[in-house]
Enzyme design. Sequence first.
Site, mmCIF file in Angstrom:
data_model
loop_
_atom_site.group_PDB
_atom_site.id
_atom_site.type_symbol
_atom_site.label_atom_id
_atom_site.label_comp_id
_atom_site.label_asym_id
_atom_site.label_seq_id
_atom_site.Cartn_x
_atom_site.Cartn_y
_atom_site.Cartn_z
ATOM 1 N N ILE A 54 -35.538 -7.195 3.063
ATOM 2 C CA ILE A 54 -36.341 -7.184 1.825
ATOM 3 C C ILE A 54 -36.014 -8.343 0.906
ATOM 4 C CG2 ILE A 54 -36.740 -4.694 1.832
ATOM 5 C CD1 ILE A 54 -34.448 -4.397 -0.136
ATOM 6 N N GLY A 55 -35.068 -9.170 1.263
ATOM 7 C CA GLY A 55 -34.756 -10.307 0.400
ATOM 8 C C GLY A 55 -33.526 -11.046 0.878
ATOM 9 N N GLY A 57 -30.002 -12.880 -0.838
ATOM 10 C CA GLY A 57 -29.160 -13.181 -1.978
ATOM 11 C C GLY A 57 -28.354 -14.439 -1.722
ATOM 12 N N PHE A 59 -25.312 -14.778 -1.128
ATOM 13 C CA PHE A 59 -24.265 -14.638 -0.129
ATOM 14 C C PHE A 59 -24.712 -13.886 1.112
ATOM 15 C CE2 PHE A 59 -21.958 -15.315 -4.088
ATOM 16 C CZ PHE A 59 -21.084 -16.322 -3.714
ATOM 17 N N ASP A 124 -26.538 -8.163 -15.354
ATOM 18 C CA ASP A 124 -26.688 -9.527 -14.840
ATOM 19 C C ASP A 124 -28.148 -9.811 -14.483
ATOM 20 O OD1 ASP A 124 -25.694 -12.027 -14.293
ATOM 21 O OD2 ASP A 124 -24.992 -11.545 -12.276
#
Length: 323
Positions: A54-55, A57, A59, A124
């Site tokens: 789904i994505g 990041g 890292f 964040d």
Amino acid sequence: MRCSCFGGPSVDKKRGSAAETLHGIDGDLLQDVNHISYNELRSATDNFHSSNKIGRGGFGDVYKGTLRSGIQVAVKTLSAQSKQGSRSTNIRLDWGRRSAISLGIARGLAFLHEELVPHIVHRDIKASNILLDKDLNPKIGDFGLAKLFPDNITHISTRIAGTTGYLAPEYALGGQLTMKADVYSFGVLILEIISGRNSTKPSWGGTDKLLLEWAWELHEEGRPLELVDPEMGEFPEEEVIRYIKVAFFCTQSAANRRPLTSQVVAMLSKQIRLNDKLLTAPGFFRDSDSASGGRSSMKKSSTNSTSYQMSSVPVTITEVTPR
């Protein structure tokens, strides 16, 4: 390969509230944190199958999955070979897409702040933590700094964590965390989405001003549309101005002057006239080292008692450097 996991409500609603099915958040407030084995995460994501991705990041990749208990989870694979900060730059975002992304993020925050029990403060909210699916629907990611917020408390006193350029004044100055800190960060994010600019780079308007500071200056001078990204193409001027004003309401220096996230959703989604006479100068931080070449301390702005400046050199800044 290592993984981190954030859980959502159980598919089986008879199993209990979302408060009973959250994993991996703030051990200070959640006593019975569950530890999930790698094999269970692999099974939940069908061995990290590409159809469950789904994505991505900084890292590693992020996958959706369902545990044996029925809990839906998002799993980030932590890879040493991952290239931090890699981006896809081939997507052109017109105003329709930018406004939809802004509204989608606001709705996600409203869910975290007001619908989940206990509530969650993300801490964040920033552009790099917003994942877009193939249809450009936004998903809030990276809950590594998230805090649970039970109904019976008004704030949490905690050490500063987050990203410079997005920190609310009361949080950065005194470590007083409320859900309004996320609202502040979201306000900065709206300005980034509208302008296509980085909020932490102190060079806007031909000066050393931060994006928020420059945007407020344009607002006071009656030139708010100069903020708009020239690559956006045609846009409805009144709607864009309304979004800019919403950003200023979200970034008010005093936390109690900022709206709730559910109110932000209404302000963005409904064509209502905002009373901008209620706006005061936003609270903001700037790294004056880059402009002056010297060391400076945290202080109130001399031009406005509700604006703040913060140097990048205090010890606590090691906890808030961009990740």
